[in-house]
Scaffold this motif. Structure first.
Motif, mmCIF file in Angstrom:
data_model
loop_
_atom_site.group_PDB
_atom_site.id
_atom_site.type_symbol
_atom_site.label_atom_id
_atom_site.label_comp_id
_atom_site.label_asym_id
_atom_site.label_seq_id
_atom_site.Cartn_x
_atom_site.Cartn_y
_atom_site.Cartn_z
ATOM 1 N N PHE A 18 19.577 20.556 61.705
ATOM 2 C CA PHE A 18 18.598 21.610 61.434
ATOM 3 C C PHE A 18 17.324 21.407 62.258
ATOM 4 C CE2 PHE A 18 14.827 23.195 59.346
ATOM 5 C CZ PHE A 18 15.146 24.535 59.191
ATOM 6 N N VAL A 19 16.796 20.178 62.261
ATOM 7 C CA VAL A 19 15.574 19.903 63.016
ATOM 8 C C VAL A 19 15.811 20.136 64.507
ATOM 9 C CG1 VAL A 19 13.919 18.107 63.673
ATOM 10 C CG2 VAL A 19 14.622 18.341 61.280
ATOM 11 N N GLY A 20 16.954 19.677 65.007
ATOM 12 C CA GLY A 20 17.272 19.890 66.419
ATOM 13 C C GLY A 20 17.369 21.363 66.782
ATOM 14 N N GLU A 21 18.021 22.146 65.932
ATOM 15 C CA GLU A 21 18.158 23.587 66.185
ATOM 16 C C GLU A 21 16.807 24.293 66.097
ATOM 17 O OE1 GLU A 21 21.142 24.704 63.333
ATOM 18 O OE2 GLU A 21 22.673 23.499 64.357
ATOM 19 N N ALA A 22 15.975 23.880 65.147
ATOM 20 C CA ALA A 22 14.654 24.497 65.014
ATOM 21 C C ALA A 22 13.787 24.194 66.234
ATOM 22 C CB ALA A 22 13.972 24.013 63.733
ATOM 23 N N LEU A 23 13.822 22.949 66.710
ATOM 24 C CA LEU A 23 13.047 22.594 67.900
ATOM 25 C C LEU A 23 13.581 23.323 69.131
ATOM 26 C CD1 LEU A 23 10.810 21.008 69.257
ATOM 27 C CD2 LEU A 23 12.421 19.097 69.502
ATOM 28 N N THR A 24 14.899 23.409 69.253
ATOM 29 C CA THR A 24 15.496 24.134 70.379
ATOM 30 C C THR A 24 15.044 25.589 70.380
ATOM 31 O OG1 THR A 24 17.401 22.664 70.493
ATOM 32 C CG2 THR A 24 17.683 24.869 71.422
ATOM 33 N N ALA A 25 15.059 26.228 69.234
ATOM 34 C CA ALA A 25 14.614 27.623 69.135
ATOM 35 C C ALA A 25 13.155 27.750 69.540
ATOM 36 C CB ALA A 25 14.834 28.148 67.723
ATOM 37 N N PHE A 26 12.313 26.833 69.087
ATOM 38 C CA PHE A 26 10.900 26.867 69.467
ATOM 39 C C PHE A 26 10.751 26.714 70.973
ATOM 40 C CE2 PHE A 26 7.079 24.643 70.711
ATOM 41 C CZ PHE A 26 6.088 25.516 70.230
ATOM 42 N N ASN A 27 11.399 25.680 71.547
ATOM 43 C CA ASN A 27 11.288 25.431 72.984
ATOM 44 C C ASN A 27 11.824 26.593 73.809
ATOM 45 O OD1 ASN A 27 10.053 22.945 72.679
ATOM 46 N ND2 ASN A 27 11.960 21.805 72.790
ATOM 47 N N ASP A 28 12.935 27.177 73.376
ATOM 48 C CA ASP A 28 13.490 28.325 74.096
ATOM 49 C C ASP A 28 12.468 29.452 74.169
ATOM 50 O OD1 ASP A 28 15.849 26.921 74.409
ATOM 51 O OD2 ASP A 28 17.006 28.146 73.001
ATOM 52 N N GLY A 29 11.766 29.695 73.076
ATOM 53 C CA GLY A 29 10.749 30.733 73.063
ATOM 54 C C GLY A 29 9.508 30.359 73.848
ATOM 55 N N ASP A 30 9.217 29.071 73.910
ATOM 56 C CA ASP A 30 8.002 28.591 74.579
ATOM 57 C C ASP A 30 8.169 28.518 76.094
ATOM 58 O OD1 ASP A 30 5.356 27.511 74.685
ATOM 59 O OD2 ASP A 30 6.189 25.482 74.728
ATOM 60 N N VAL A 31 9.259 27.899 76.569
ATOM 61 C CA VAL A 31 9.424 27.681 78.017
ATOM 62 C C VAL A 31 10.706 28.263 78.592
ATOM 63 C CG1 VAL A 31 7.978 25.617 78.046
ATOM 64 C CG2 VAL A 31 10.441 25.384 77.702
ATOM 65 N N GLY A 32 11.522 28.884 77.766
ATOM 66 C CA GLY A 32 12.773 29.459 78.246
ATOM 67 C C GLY A 32 13.965 28.617 77.846
ATOM 68 N N VAL A 33 15.106 29.224 77.889
ATOM 69 C CA VAL A 33 16.347 28.567 77.473
ATOM 70 C C VAL A 33 16.617 27.371 78.384
ATOM 71 C CG1 VAL A 33 18.828 28.881 77.159
ATOM 72 C CG2 VAL A 33 17.243 30.716 76.546
ATOM 73 N N SER A 34 16.942 26.239 77.769
ATOM 74 C CA SER A 34 17.107 24.993 78.525
ATOM 75 C C SER A 34 18.422 24.929 79.294
ATOM 76 C CB SER A 34 17.035 23.788 77.591
ATOM 77 O OG SER A 34 18.198 23.708 76.785
ATOM 78 N N GLY A 35 19.445 25.586 78.776
ATOM 79 C CA GLY A 35 20.769 25.442 79.377
ATOM 80 C C GLY A 35 21.302 24.033 79.206
ATOM 81 N N ARG A 36 20.864 23.346 78.165
ATOM 82 C CA ARG A 36 21.248 21.946 77.938
ATOM 83 C C ARG A 36 22.763 21.800 77.867
ATOM 84 N NH1 ARG A 36 18.663 17.378 74.234
ATOM 85 N NH2 ARG A 36 20.453 15.991 74.107
ATOM 86 N N LYS A 37 23.252 20.832 78.643
ATOM 87 C CA LYS A 37 24.682 20.583 78.705
ATOM 88 C C LYS A 37 24.902 19.079 78.859
ATOM 89 C CE LYS A 37 28.677 22.420 81.184
ATOM 90 N NZ LYS A 37 29.095 23.280 82.298
ATOM 91 N N THR A 38 25.744 18.526 78.019
ATOM 92 C CA THR A 38 26.057 17.099 78.066
ATOM 93 C C THR A 38 26.679 16.734 79.406
ATOM 94 O OG1 THR A 38 26.399 17.076 75.684
ATOM 95 C CG2 THR A 38 27.387 15.273 76.930
ATOM 96 N N LEU A 39 26.380 15.524 79.875
ATOM 97 C CA LEU A 39 26.983 15.003 81.093
ATOM 98 C C LEU A 39 27.316 13.528 80.853
ATOM 99 C CD1 LEU A 39 25.826 15.672 84.694
ATOM 100 C CD2 LEU A 39 26.747 13.475 84.039
ATOM 101 N N ALA A 40 28.536 13.150 81.103
ATOM 102 C CA ALA A 40 28.958 11.761 80.964
ATOM 103 C C ALA A 40 29.801 11.366 82.161
ATOM 104 C CB ALA A 40 29.750 11.560 79.670
ATOM 105 N N VAL A 41 29.700 10.110 82.538
ATOM 106 C CA VAL A 41 30.496 9.527 83.611
ATOM 107 C C VAL A 41 31.041 8.215 83.061
ATOM 108 C CG1 VAL A 41 30.480 8.575 85.950
ATOM 109 C CG2 VAL A 41 28.991 10.516 85.390
ATOM 110 N N PHE A 42 32.332 8.006 83.177
ATOM 111 C CA PHE A 42 32.943 6.776 82.678
ATOM 112 C C PHE A 42 33.726 6.088 83.788
ATOM 113 C CE2 PHE A 42 32.948 9.621 78.902
ATOM 114 C CZ PHE A 42 32.017 8.918 78.154
ATOM 115 N N VAL A 43 33.740 4.775 83.752
ATOM 116 C CA VAL A 43 34.609 3.955 84.595
ATOM 117 C C VAL A 43 35.550 3.250 83.622
ATOM 118 C CG1 VAL A 43 34.751 2.034 86.208
ATOM 119 C CG2 VAL A 43 32.817 3.631 86.332
ATOM 120 N N ARG A 44 36.847 3.364 83.889
ATOM 121 C CA ARG A 44 37.851 2.771 82.991
ATOM 122 C C ARG A 44 38.677 1.739 83.754
ATOM 123 N NH1 ARG A 44 38.403 5.929 78.276
ATOM 124 N NH2 ARG A 44 37.322 7.927 78.434
ATOM 125 N N ASP A 45 39.152 0.752 83.015
ATOM 126 C CA ASP A 45 40.029 -0.245 83.614
ATOM 127 C C ASP A 45 41.470 0.255 83.580
ATOM 128 O OD1 ASP A 45 41.024 -0.669 81.035
ATOM 129 O OD2 ASP A 45 40.072 -2.641 80.804
#
Length: 140
Positions: A18-45
């Motif tokens: 809830f807190v994360g969604e509320a902050l995201t909504a505030f930020n989207d209205g303040d500076v625009g939609v972030s387009g936040r997208k997870t990024l991960a890189v893994f090295v496996r044996d």
């Protein structure tokens, strides 16, 4: 309106969401939609176990590397550099123009600087006896 203040070491996942969604909504209205997208890189044996990895995200045209870890056996073999290169290529494909990372490990800071990251701030005594170093890099 009556309110109460709660401090907890065991927050409910739905309360954090809830807190994360509320902050995201505030930020989207303040500076625009972030387009936040997870990024991960893994090295496996050979067995498929993770022996190094990056976890972060892209948002507002920036790559943020939140975690970068390399197993001790692979350190000094440019594994971190290879993972950063891969993350940066993906960030560029997503339209990012810059990246940032932070560390309180002096050896890691040197690795990041060799990759073209430049310090832009420090937080002394975080943790005590060390400084947290914030670094950024323009992507091209």
């Amino acid at each position: 309106m009556n309110t109460t203040l709660e401090v907890t070491t065991d927050p409910l996942p739905r309360d954090l969401a809830f807190v994360g969604e509320a902050l995201t909504a505030f930020n989207d209205g303040d500076v625009g939609v972030s387009g936040r997208k997870t990024l991960a890189v893994f090295v496996r044996d050979d067995a498929g176990a993770i022996v190094a990895g990056i976890s972060g995200y892209t948002a507002w045209g920036w790559l943020y590397v939140q975690w970068l870890w390399v197993d001790e056996k692979l350190r000094g073999q440019r594994v971190a550099a290879s993972m950063l290169d891969a993350a940066e290529r993906e960030a560029l494909a997503r339209g990012c123009q810059a990246a940032w990372i932070d560390t309180f490990n002096p050896t890691a800071a040197k690795v990041y600087q060799r990759q073209g990251y430049q310090p832009f701030g420090t937080l002394p005594d975080f943790p005590v006896g060390r400084s947290r170093i914030f670094l950024q890099k323009k992507l091209s």
